[in-house]
Design an enzyme around this catalytic site. Structure first.
Site, short mmCIF file in Angstrom:
data_model
loop_
_atom_site.label_atom_id
_atom_site.label_comp_id
_atom_site.label_asym_id
_atom_site.label_seq_id
_atom_site.Cartn_x
_atom_site.Cartn_y
_atom_site.Cartn_z
N HIS A 198 0.83 -1.21 0.00
CA HIS A 198 0.00 0.00 0.00
C HIS A 198 0.86 1.25 0.00
CE1 HIS A 198 0.31 0.96 4.36
NE2 HIS A 198 0.27 -0.35 4.56
N ASP A 229 6.49 0.21 6.16
CA ASP A 229 5.02 0.17 6.08
C ASP A 229 4.52 1.35 5.25
OD1 ASP A 229 2.38 -0.40 6.47
OD2 ASP A 229 2.30 0.37 8.50
N GLU A 235 -4.93 2.08 2.73
CA GLU A 235 -4.97 0.88 3.57
C GLU A 235 -5.13 1.28 5.02
OE1 GLU A 235 -3.58 -2.32 6.19
OE2 GLU A 235 -2.70 -0.35 5.99
N GLU A 236 -4.43 2.35 5.39
CA GLU A 236 -4.32 2.70 6.82
C GLU A 236 -5.62 3.16 7.46
OE1 GLU A 236 -1.99 1.88 8.56
OE2 GLU A 236 -0.13 1.86 7.43
N ASP A 296 2.95 -6.64 3.37
CA ASP A 296 2.67 -5.51 4.29
C ASP A 296 3.04 -5.89 5.72
OD1 ASP A 296 1.83 -3.10 5.28
OD2 ASP A 296 -0.30 -3.57 5.21
N HIS A 327 4.24 2.72 12.01
CA HIS A 327 3.42 3.91 12.28
C HIS A 327 4.12 4.98 13.11
CE1 HIS A 327 -0.58 1.47 11.66
NE2 HIS A 327 0.25 1.37 10.64
ZN LIG Z 1 0.81 -1.41 6.26
#
Ligand SMILES: [Zn+2]
Length: 426
Positions: A249, A261, A295-296, A323, A393
């Site tokens: 993503h 990520d 996606e998030e 992912d 994140h």
């Molecule tokens: Zn991800």
């Protein structure tokens, strides 16, 4: 596949660009738009037969000023490292000044009840269980504080929540992530605090339960907007109407380069196209590299892709998602049973020379999930994930945290698996 992947730097260069030139690829941002254009170009350079953008509706959310100060008569003052949770409502410019109650979980919150919670900030401080060897299980055991904590606390009259970052690392990076407000429950601001900050706050609360918090987080939700999935394909020679999707993503959180990520997953998908083309391999089925958007926050990229596939009557044979970071490959997880699983597991012999051994049941990913209803075999790329949640994140998820060789090994493993399953028939 391995020889070519291990002696070419294109994917690593693409990763550097996405990390350094398009950091903070949050939905609707200029960075996300730039990343869409860059990966479209990268697919052209990789040699895809056709490349297009697929329009996707996305939520738009914007971080504001963020400050969190502890004010204690006993211990003095301290600043905590915080980051608002995605889709959270904000505070006023001056923020909130309030007492705070610490809980470990929703049961404890319920036991305290309205009398102890109303008008206060709730501090969810359950750490990730580091005894769990599967780091995704550790994360999964702690993350409901982040996703659902605000609504659960609000039911008892809380005015905001501060959530311990869902990471095994003990450091000063706050780890953000999306929250979900329950319908009909008053929306209250929610922020993540670094694990070091959480430890400090918890310690100070022991000696001064009446300490106060000044929390400022002026984030806001904007009207939904539009963005794109980026798709490139190589047409199949025998069964062009059967599709194999390989994806990552493209969106990331705003506070991070999002290297692991999931810029890494995206560049591995593009690298698969490059490897097939460079080696002159024409697949039986049509293989696609897809960079999903959103996606998030709410997964509209994956859903839009599956809806269009259904509308067009496309036959989706398999889908693989990368992912889980781009550390060293361990293997793949397959959402399959019986003979089909045995067939897939029999492929592991080809990967033994590369120390890739885990061909297990159970795998997939959130972006390819909607393709399951169309019959696509769900495959999860499984790298070693022990370090993943130290980055996930947070501002610590940088290009420098990716090792070129591990990235290349992963790309080769993915492209090789796709080559092999394309030769099979289920
Ligand atoms: Zn991800």
């Amino acid at each position: 596949m391995f020889d070519e992947a291990l002696s070419d730097n294109t994917a690593y260069g693409n990763l550097e660009y996405l990390s350094k030139k398009t950091p903070g690829r949050i939905n609707g941002s200029p960075s996300a738009a730039k990343a869409v254009e860059f990966t479209r170009q990268a697919l052209i350079e990789a040699g895809a037969d056709s490349i297009w953008l697929q329009k996707v509706p996305v939520p738009s959310w914007e971080r504001g000023t963020e400050k969190c100060k502890i004010i204690s008569r006993v211990n003095g003052k301290a600043e905590l490292s915080i980051a608002a949770l995605g889709l959270s409502v904000g505070t006023s410019e001056k923020g909130i000044v309030s007492e705070i109650v610490e809980v470990q979980d929703f049961e404890m919150l319920k036991a305290l009840g309205r009398s102890r919670v109303e008008g206060r900030i709730v501090f969810f401080n359950r750490p990730v269980d580091n005894k769990l060897i599967n780091s995704f299980a550790g994360y999964g055991g702690a993350v409901n504080q982040r996703t659902l904590g605000a609504s659960e606390a609000s039911k008892f009259g809380a005015i905001a929540v501060i959530v311990r970052s869902a990471t095994p690392a003990l450091d000063d990076y706050p780890h953000t992530g999306v929250l979900r407000y329950e319908e009909g429950v008053n929306k209250i601001p929610a922020v993540a605090v670094s694990t070091k900050g959480a430890e400090l706050l918890s310690n100070w609360l022991k000696s001064d339960p009446a300490l106060k918090i000044n929390l400022i987080s002026t984030c806001k939700n904007n009207p939904d907007t539009w963005s794109y999935n980026v798709i490139g394909e190589i047409k199949g020679l025998q069964n062009p109407n059967e599709y194999i999707t390989v994806c990552g993503h493209l969106d990331s959180w705003d506070i991070t380069e999002g290297a692991h990520d999931d810029a890494g997953g995206c560049v591995q998908a593009i690298e698969m196209i490059r490897l097939f083309k460079k080696l002159g391999i024409r697949p039986k089925r049509t293989i696609r590299a897809v960079m999903f958007m959103n996606e998030e926050m709410s997964g509209t990229g994956g859903r839009t892709y599956a809806e269009e596939a259904k509308r067009k009557g496309e036959n989706h044979y398999a889908a693989l998602e990368s992912d889980r970071g781009v550390t060293s490959p361990r293997g793949f997880g397959f959402d399959a049973d019986g003979l089909k699983l045995e067939k897939l597991q029999s492929l592991s012999k080809y990967f033994l020379p590369y120390n890739i051994r885990d061909f297990d049941k159970g795998g997939g990913g959130s972006d390819i999930g909607p393709l399951k209803a169309l019959g696509a075999l769900q495959i999860g790329y499984m790298p070693d994930t022990q370090r993943y949640f130290s980055y996930h994140h947070s501002a610590n998820d940088t290009f420098e945290q990716v090792n070129i060789r591990e990235l290349q090994m992963g790309s080769a493993a993915i492209a090789s698996l796709i080559y092999l399953i394309d030769l099979l028939d289920f």
